[in-house]
Enzyme design. Sequence first.
Site, PDB file in Angstrom:
ATOM      1  N   ASP A   1       0.768  -1.167   0.082  1.00 52.20           N
ATOM      2  CA  ASP A   1      -0.083   0.017   0.062  1.00 52.20           C
ATOM      3  C   ASP A   1       0.827   1.094  -0.105  1.00 52.20           C
ATOM      4  O   ASP A   1       2.011   1.380   0.419  1.00 52.20           O
ATOM      5  CB  ASP A   1      -0.887   0.009   1.232  1.00 52.20           C
ATOM      6  CG  ASP A   1      -1.857   1.174   1.073  1.00 52.20           C
ATOM      7  OD1 ASP A   1      -2.435   1.432   0.092  1.00 52.20           O
ATOM      8  OD2 ASP A   1      -1.860   2.085   2.127  1.00 52.20           O
ATOM      9  N   SER A   2       0.336   2.278  -0.525  1.00 50.74           N
ATOM     10  CA  SER A   2       0.957   3.857  -0.365  1.00 50.74           C
ATOM     11  C   SER A   2       1.462   4.014   0.890  1.00 50.74           C
ATOM     12  O   SER A   2       2.307   4.722   1.374  1.00 50.74           O
ATOM     13  CB  SER A   2       0.352   4.759  -1.055  1.00 50.74           C
ATOM     14  OG  SER A   2      -1.096   4.744  -0.460  1.00 50.74           O
TER      15      SER A   2
ATOM     16  N   TYR B   1      -0.542   8.607  -2.704  1.00 48.29           N
ATOM     17  CA  TYR B   1      -0.697   8.428  -4.358  1.00 48.29           C
ATOM     18  C   TYR B   1      -1.855   9.138  -5.026  1.00 48.29           C
ATOM     19  O   TYR B   1      -1.935   9.225  -6.180  1.00 48.29           O
ATOM     20  CB  TYR B   1      -0.860   6.783  -4.306  1.00 48.29           C
ATOM     21  CG  TYR B   1       0.485   5.825  -4.156  1.00 48.29           C
ATOM     22  CD1 TYR B   1       1.633   6.449  -3.466  1.00 48.29           C
ATOM     23  CD2 TYR B   1       0.791   4.698  -4.779  1.00 48.29           C
ATOM     24  CE1 TYR B   1       3.036   5.779  -3.410  1.00 48.29           C
ATOM     25  CE2 TYR B   1       1.811   4.146  -4.568  1.00 48.29           C
ATOM     26  CZ  TYR B   1       3.112   4.759  -4.095  1.00 48.29           C
ATOM     27  OH  TYR B   1       4.131   4.016  -4.003  1.00 48.29           O
TER      28      TYR B   1
ATOM     29  N   CYS C   1      -3.890  -0.994  -2.176  1.00 56.62           N
ATOM     30  CA  CYS C   1      -4.136   0.402  -2.287  1.00 56.62           C
ATOM     31  C   CYS C   1      -5.084   0.430  -3.608  1.00 56.62           C
ATOM     32  O   CYS C   1      -4.551   0.128  -4.879  1.00 56.62           O
ATOM     33  CB  CYS C   1      -2.606   0.784  -2.602  1.00 56.62           C
ATOM     34  SG  CYS C   1      -2.763   2.769  -3.217  1.00 56.62           S
TER      35      CYS C   1
ATOM     36  N   GLU D   1      -5.492  10.303   8.195  1.00 56.87           N
ATOM     37  CA  GLU D   1      -3.951  10.510   8.718  1.00 56.87           C
ATOM     38  C   GLU D   1      -3.835  11.369   9.917  1.00 56.87           C
ATOM     39  O   GLU D   1      -2.932  11.080  10.674  1.00 56.87           O
ATOM     40  CB  GLU D   1      -3.215  10.881   7.439  1.00 56.87           C
ATOM     41  CG  GLU D   1      -3.317   9.813   6.263  1.00 56.87           C
ATOM     42  CD  GLU D   1      -2.204   8.877   6.220  1.00 56.87           C
ATOM     43  OE1 GLU D   1      -1.170   9.543   6.365  1.00 56.87           O
ATOM     44  OE2 GLU D   1      -2.469   7.905   5.652  1.00 56.87           O
TER      45      GLU D   1
ATOM     46  N   CYS E   1     -11.466   3.198  -1.036  1.00 60.79           N
ATOM     47  CA  CYS E   1     -10.237   3.879  -0.757  1.00 60.79           C
ATOM     48  C   CYS E   1      -9.928   2.826   0.606  1.00 60.79           C
ATOM     49  O   CYS E   1     -10.848   3.002   1.399  1.00 60.79           O
ATOM     50  CB  CYS E   1     -10.352   5.180  -0.364  1.00 60.79           C
ATOM     51  SG  CYS E   1      -8.727   5.875   0.334  1.00 60.79           S
ATOM     52  N   THR E   2      -8.597   2.715   0.703  1.00 57.31           N
ATOM     53  CA  THR E   2      -8.218   1.889   2.048  1.00 57.31           C
ATOM     54  C   THR E   2      -8.478   2.822   3.452  1.00 57.31           C
ATOM     55  O   THR E   2      -8.890   1.950   4.357  1.00 57.31           O
ATOM     56  CB  THR E   2      -6.797   1.816   1.986  1.00 57.31           C
ATOM     57  OG1 THR E   2      -6.085   2.911   1.871  1.00 57.31           O
ATOM     58  CG2 THR E   2      -6.268   0.846   1.137  1.00 57.31           C
ATOM     59  N   HIS E   3      -8.464   4.031   3.383  1.00 56.69           N
ATOM     60  CA  HIS E   3      -8.987   4.683   4.425  1.00 56.69           C
ATOM     61  C   HIS E   3     -10.233   4.927   4.945  1.00 56.69           C
ATOM     62  O   HIS E   3     -10.296   5.342   6.115  1.00 56.69           O
ATOM     63  CB  HIS E   3      -8.217   6.164   4.590  1.00 56.69           C
ATOM     64  CG  HIS E   3      -6.627   6.134   4.268  1.00 56.69           C
ATOM     65  ND1 HIS E   3      -5.836   5.557   3.619  1.00 56.69           N
ATOM     66  CD2 HIS E   3      -5.756   6.810   5.311  1.00 56.69           C
ATOM     67  CE1 HIS E   3      -4.710   5.733   3.722  1.00 56.69           C
ATOM     68  NE2 HIS E   3      -4.544   6.674   4.813  1.00 56.69           N
TER      69      HIS E   3
HETATM   70  N1  DGL Z   1      -3.998   3.803  -0.239  1.00 56.08           N
HETATM   71  C1  DGL Z   1      -4.592   4.949  -1.028  1.00 56.08           C
HETATM   72  C2  DGL Z   1      -6.100   4.299  -1.820  1.00 56.08           C
HETATM   73  O1  DGL Z   1      -6.544   3.189  -1.736  1.00 56.08           O
HETATM   74  C3  DGL Z   1      -5.079   6.142  -0.087  1.00 56.08           C
HETATM   75  C4  DGL Z   1      -3.991   6.876   0.237  1.00 56.08           C
HETATM   76  C5  DGL Z   1      -3.245   7.544  -0.939  1.00 56.08           C
HETATM   77  O2  DGL Z   1      -3.813   8.329  -1.483  1.00 56.08           O
HETATM   78  O3  DGL Z   1      -1.979   7.213  -1.070  1.00 56.08           O
HETATM   79  O4  DGL Z   1      -6.343   4.740  -2.739  1.00 56.08           O
END
Ligand code: DGL
Length: 269
Positions: free
Chosen positions: A9-10, A41, A72, A154, A188-190
């Site tokens: 993941d990023s 990312y 990600c 974050e 999105c992961t978050h």
């Molecule tokens: N992990 C990214 C996603 O799922 C979110 C965080 C990022 O923008 O890097 O899109």
Amino acid sequence: MQGPIGVFDSGYGGLTVFKEIQKQLPKYDYIYLGDNARVPYGIRSFETVYEYTKECVFKLFDLGCNLVILACNTASAKALRSIQQHDLPEGKKVLGVIRPTTESINEYTVNGKVGILATQGTVLSESYKIEINKFHPAIEVFQHPCPLWVPLVENNEIDSKAAHDIIEKDIQRLFSQSSEIDTIVLACTHYPLLLPVIKEYVPDYVTILSQGELVANKLIHYLERHPEVETQCSKNGTLIFYTTDDAKNFEANTTIFYGKQITASHISL
Ligand code: DGL
């Protein structure tokens, strides 16, 4: 030779997906790699996300992984296809999170109107629209980018007034495209970490899908269908966490995403 399953993941976010994978498939060895030094990312160009993702995937291959999961969404949207088509060494596999989320979306929507909430990069790539329509051409997809949601998580602003204001506005914007949306994908992961607040602004009858469980379930089926990949995955139940940024920082911030304390090491790409 057998090797751990790599999860990329990023940054921290992929831990929400990894947590479910590890829970449902505990016997395998895993290496998690977060590119925290270069997160986010979601706002970067195709080329940049592709280059960054490729570097991390190859680092995981160098560490012995034969199968890498891009946990990600942005990397899955912008880099997965190119890596699969042009860069894979013999015997190595890379999978993303978009296909497992989209192929069975018809099991959740009743009226065929699906909303996607994601980063700017994922929305602009149209990957969710394209994948959903490949499997289910009759489903209508409405997308809305939420660029402020990752920073909210974050910065641990999950339940702040700002989070409520921003999330309410973004949900309104999604529903302004169609008031009939009956299923929303948190692409999105978050975003699953914002679920309690999101629920306050989404009508009760709407199904909200987080990806962790879906991805883990599909991975179980994938490994059953692909014994040639499964037999290349080692099974001692070990977990290793790497970050491209500071390890102590990573350890201090992971609990919210992973649910428990972990030990991490720094890795250079
Ligand atoms: N992990 C990214 C996603 O799922 C979110 C965080 C990022 O923008 O890097 O899109």
